[in-house]
Design a protein around this motif. Structure first.
Motif, PDB file in Angstrom:
ATOM      1  N   ALA A 197       0.864  -1.180   0.000  1.00 30.19           N
ATOM      2  CA  ALA A 197       0.000   0.000   0.000  1.00 30.19           C
ATOM      3  C   ALA A 197       0.898   1.226   0.000  1.00 30.19           C
ATOM      4  CB  ALA A 197      -0.914  -0.006   1.209  1.00 30.19           C
ATOM      5  N   VAL A 198       0.666   2.130  -0.930  1.00 33.30           N
ATOM      6  CA  VAL A 198       1.516   3.294  -1.132  1.00 33.30           C
ATOM      7  C   VAL A 198       0.701   4.556  -0.894  1.00 33.30           C
ATOM      8  CG1 VAL A 198       2.943   4.560  -2.785  1.00 33.30           C
ATOM      9  CG2 VAL A 198       2.926   2.052  -2.810  1.00 33.30           C
ATOM     10  N   ILE A 199       1.251   5.448  -0.062  1.00 36.22           N
ATOM     11  CA  ILE A 199       0.625   6.753   0.156  1.00 36.22           C
ATOM     12  C   ILE A 199       1.289   7.743  -0.790  1.00 36.22           C
ATOM     13  CG2 ILE A 199      -0.056   8.495   1.840  1.00 36.22           C
ATOM     14  CD1 ILE A 199       0.881   6.511   4.037  1.00 36.22           C
ATOM     15  N   LEU A 200       0.519   8.322  -1.686  1.00 34.79           N
ATOM     16  CA  LEU A 200       1.012   9.367  -2.584  1.00 34.79           C
ATOM     17  C   LEU A 200       0.564  10.705  -2.013  1.00 34.79           C
ATOM     18  CD1 LEU A 200       2.394   9.973  -5.349  1.00 34.79           C
ATOM     19  CD2 LEU A 200       0.101  10.017  -6.333  1.00 34.79           C
ATOM     20  N   THR A 201       1.511  11.609  -1.785  1.00 38.94           N
ATOM     21  CA  THR A 201       1.170  12.887  -1.168  1.00 38.94           C
ATOM     22  C   THR A 201       1.809  14.038  -1.930  1.00 38.94           C
ATOM     23  OG1 THR A 201       3.093  13.092   0.311  1.00 38.94           O
ATOM     24  CG2 THR A 201       1.249  11.746   1.095  1.00 38.94           C
ATOM     25  N   ARG A 202       1.236  15.211  -1.739  1.00 38.60           N
ATOM     26  CA  ARG A 202       1.898  16.445  -2.144  1.00 38.60           C
ATOM     27  C   ARG A 202       2.237  17.203  -0.863  1.00 38.60           C
ATOM     28  NH1 ARG A 202       2.652  18.938  -6.924  1.00 38.60           N
ATOM     29  NH2 ARG A 202       1.084  17.679  -7.974  1.00 38.60           N
TER      30      ARG A 202
END
Length: 409
Positions: A76-81
């Motif tokens: 599970a990957v958290i993509l953030t800005r």
């Protein structure tokens, strides 16, 4: 009836190598490649964790603090800005006891707090607080595991590899292809996921060949000349390129489909024509959204990009398509389709969502049925793959590439 001898092997590591060595040139893969757990685990190790994958279009995290959670296989990957605008990708695994720290699918947050023991992480992955830990505890050494991330022509790519494959040539290829269509300034108009009861390779193999387009996709075949043998569409392709040049646009086409032995990613960019009078990929071939990028008119063509084994891109002058293939288990996978339009286009005013999505929804529903039919068929212990047809040249190339990749430790 006898079983094909190489299907009787128990697929430990040596047996997998023997299966690869026994592959019959010009033919499809044998049954074990679509069902065996050990082969699936090698797929994940040597294909999935080695190559770059398109995760999303950057517009899904448009604002500082935006995040979205993506699941790929067991990860599970958290993509953030980040608050400074930088894009980050982290594993959703607390550095304390391993609990998932992000519990929502998407949103906006400055901080992720683990629900287990309340360790708190900034949205760039750095550990900000670890309650009741000793004074000599080093917070800087316990941030969330970061993945390599690159943004190119509006697309966010991640790599799980410790040392990722060289991305610079990929960035250049994307700049001269989908970059000309304005993807860097595009936005997501719609996304839809299709779960499949099939191994991920069956889904990809189906995508890369159009031998099945005539009998299986009558809607697609009414507008796209790719369903014809290459020698029959040379004139259409030549006319397409003349129209593209007349618009003052030069779109790169290059075949760099290669294994990763030299540290390079695989990418193949090619163009093909729509039939005369067809402008875009729609139900009747008419435009479905405002023109994008450098296009001031329709050139009657499509640009297609195959990248890294799981990412496929389709560029029309008025919209774009991202195809993501996501392995789940040895016998299941997922396809996500993402429709892109110009960044300032307004739904209901500049484009009708049903018309925009009609063709690829219909085509993908048909593909889902075909792929799952095939998955049920290749479960037979008596399945022996037949010869690849001339129109399936991309599948033949893909199979060769795949076998080279899983042969490399």
């Amino acid at each position: 009836m006898s079983v094909h001898p190489i299907q009787q092997a128990h697929t430990d590591g040596d047996a997998i190598d023997r299966l690869v060595a026994s592959h019959r040139p010009g033919h499809g893969l044998v049954r074990a490649f679509y069902h065996d757990q050990a082969i699936f685990e090698r797929d994940m190790e040597r294909v999935f964790r080695r190559h770059w994958h398109c995760l999303a279009h950057a517009s899904v995290i448009a604002n500082p603090g935006d995040f979205e959670l993506f699941k790929l296989g067991d990860e599970a990957v958290i993509l953030t800005r980040g608050m400074d605008g930088t894009v980050h990708a982290m594993l959703n695994v607390c550095r304390h006891r391993g609990a998932e720290v992000c519990t929502k699918e998407k949103g906006n947050a400055k901080m992720f707090v683990c629900p287990y023991h309340a360790w708190a992480y900034s949205n760039d992955g750095s550990l900000r607080a670890a309650r009741l830990m000793p004074k000599d505890f080093d917070r800087s050494a316990h941030g969330l595991k970061k993945l390599h991330v690159r943004v190119a022509s509006g697309l966010v790519f991640i790599s799980f590899a410790e040392t990722p494959l060289d991305f610079d040539p990929i960035e250049q290829s994307l700049r001269t292809s989908c970059g000309q269509y304005g993807w860097g300034d595009a936005k997501v108009a719609y996304r839809q996921s299709y779960p499949l009861d099939a191994n991920w390779k069956l889904a990809v193999e189906n995508y890369v060949e159009c031998y099945h387009c005539g009998p299986a996709h009558p809607e697609y075949s009414q507008t796209h000349a790719l369903e014809k043998p290459a020698e029959m569409i040379e004139q259409l392709n030549a006319a397409m390129e003349q129209r593209t040049c007349a618009l003052g646009i030069e779109i790169g086409s290059a075949n760099h489909w290669q294994n990763s032995a030299a540290g390079q990613e695989a990418i193949h960019t090619f163009r093909y024509a729509l039939y005369d009078g067809v402008s875009s990929g729609s139900q009747d071939g008419s435009p479905v959204a405002p023109l994008m990028g450098r296009f001031t008119d329709y050139d009657g063509g499509v640009t297609s990009i195959h990248l890294g084994g799981t990412t496929f891109l389709v560029c029309y002058p008025d919209h774009g398509m991202i195809y993501r293939f996501i392995p789940k288990t040895a016998g299941t996978c997922e396809m996500e389709l993402i429709w892109l339009v110009r960044g300032d286009a307004v739904e209901g005013q500049d484009y009708d969502l049903e018309k925009l999505t009609w063709l690829w929804k219909v085509t993908t529903e048909e593909d889902k049925k075909i792929i799952e039919h095939t998955a049920r068929g290749v479960r037979s212990h008596y399945f022996v793959p037949g010869p690849i047809a001339p129109m399936e040249y991309n599948e033949l190339r893909y199979i060769g590439w795949y076998l080279e990749e899983i042969s490399r430790a």
